[in-house]
Design a protein around this motif. Structure first.
Motif, PDB file in Angstrom:
ATOM      1  N   ASN A 242      37.708  39.156  49.017  1.00 28.19           N
ATOM      2  CA  ASN A 242      37.089  40.050  48.128  1.00 28.19           C
ATOM      3  C   ASN A 242      36.269  41.111  48.928  1.00 28.19           C
ATOM      4  OD1 ASN A 242      38.055  39.089  46.066  1.00 28.19           O
ATOM      5  ND2 ASN A 242      36.097  37.814  45.161  1.00 28.19           N
TER       6      ASN A 242
ATOM      7  N   ALA B 149      38.978  43.437  50.684  1.00 31.27           N
ATOM      8  CA  ALA B 149      39.569  44.504  49.549  1.00 31.27           C
ATOM      9  C   ALA B 149      38.367  45.673  48.945  1.00 31.27           C
ATOM     10  CB  ALA B 149      39.992  43.667  48.386  1.00 31.27           C
TER      11      ALA B 149
ATOM     12  N   THR C 294      39.444  46.140  43.246  1.00 32.88           N
ATOM     13  CA  THR C 294      39.390  44.766  43.606  1.00 32.88           C
ATOM     14  C   THR C 294      39.249  43.920  42.481  1.00 32.88           C
ATOM     15  OG1 THR C 294      38.525  45.409  45.861  1.00 32.88           O
ATOM     16  CG2 THR C 294      38.058  43.094  45.133  1.00 32.88           C
TER      17      THR C 294
END
Length: 141
Positions: A81, A84, A93
């Motif tokens: 995460n 991204a 994301t």
């Protein structure tokens, strides 16, 4: 209704955690951020466990060993995460995360993996996932 409320709260906290982790990682690094997040998450969960005292620790032995590794996935979730968000932003994301999550749960439900009851997937399910993908493509444009 209670399930919907907790699902919404989960989505809110996943998003807030992703944004916070992204900012923290700029200062200390991504794996350091994952470590810090896991530690604070463990401490919070442990304090809540002491407060609520729900569940049965005796049943721990009945849990399959494979499922006990589930918490380890969080390190990869956090790393993925944060990385991204740095590359494609928060909105893209979370959008991609939700599509990936729904696609995998779709496969799990339709095949009965991990001991869940098989679910019959119908055209509206496919259309729903397709619309989400289309929505992300529109957001990306």
């Amino acid at each position: 209704m209670k399930g919907i409320i907790f699902a919404i709260l989960g989505g809110v906290f996943i998003t807030l955690q992703g944004v916070a982790n992204s900012k923290i990682s700029q200062d200390i690094g991504t794996w350091q951020t994952a470590t810090l997040t896991q530690l604070t998450g463990f401490l919070t969960a442990f304090l809540l466990l002491l407060f609520f005292r729900d569940g049965k620790w005796q049943a721990y032995r009945r849990v399959k060993q494979l499922y006990l590794t589930g918490g380890a996935f969080a390190a990869f979730i956090i790393f993925s995460n944060v990385t991204a968000i740095h590359h494609i932003g928060v909105t893209m994301t979370i959008s991609a995360l939700l599509i990936a999550q729904l696609s995998l749960t779709f496969l799990i439900d339709s095949n009965g993996w991990f001991g869940v009851d098989k679910q019959k997937m119908r055209l509206p399910h496919f259309i729903g996932i397709g619309m989400m993908i289309l929505g992300v493509l529109i957001l990306r444009a």
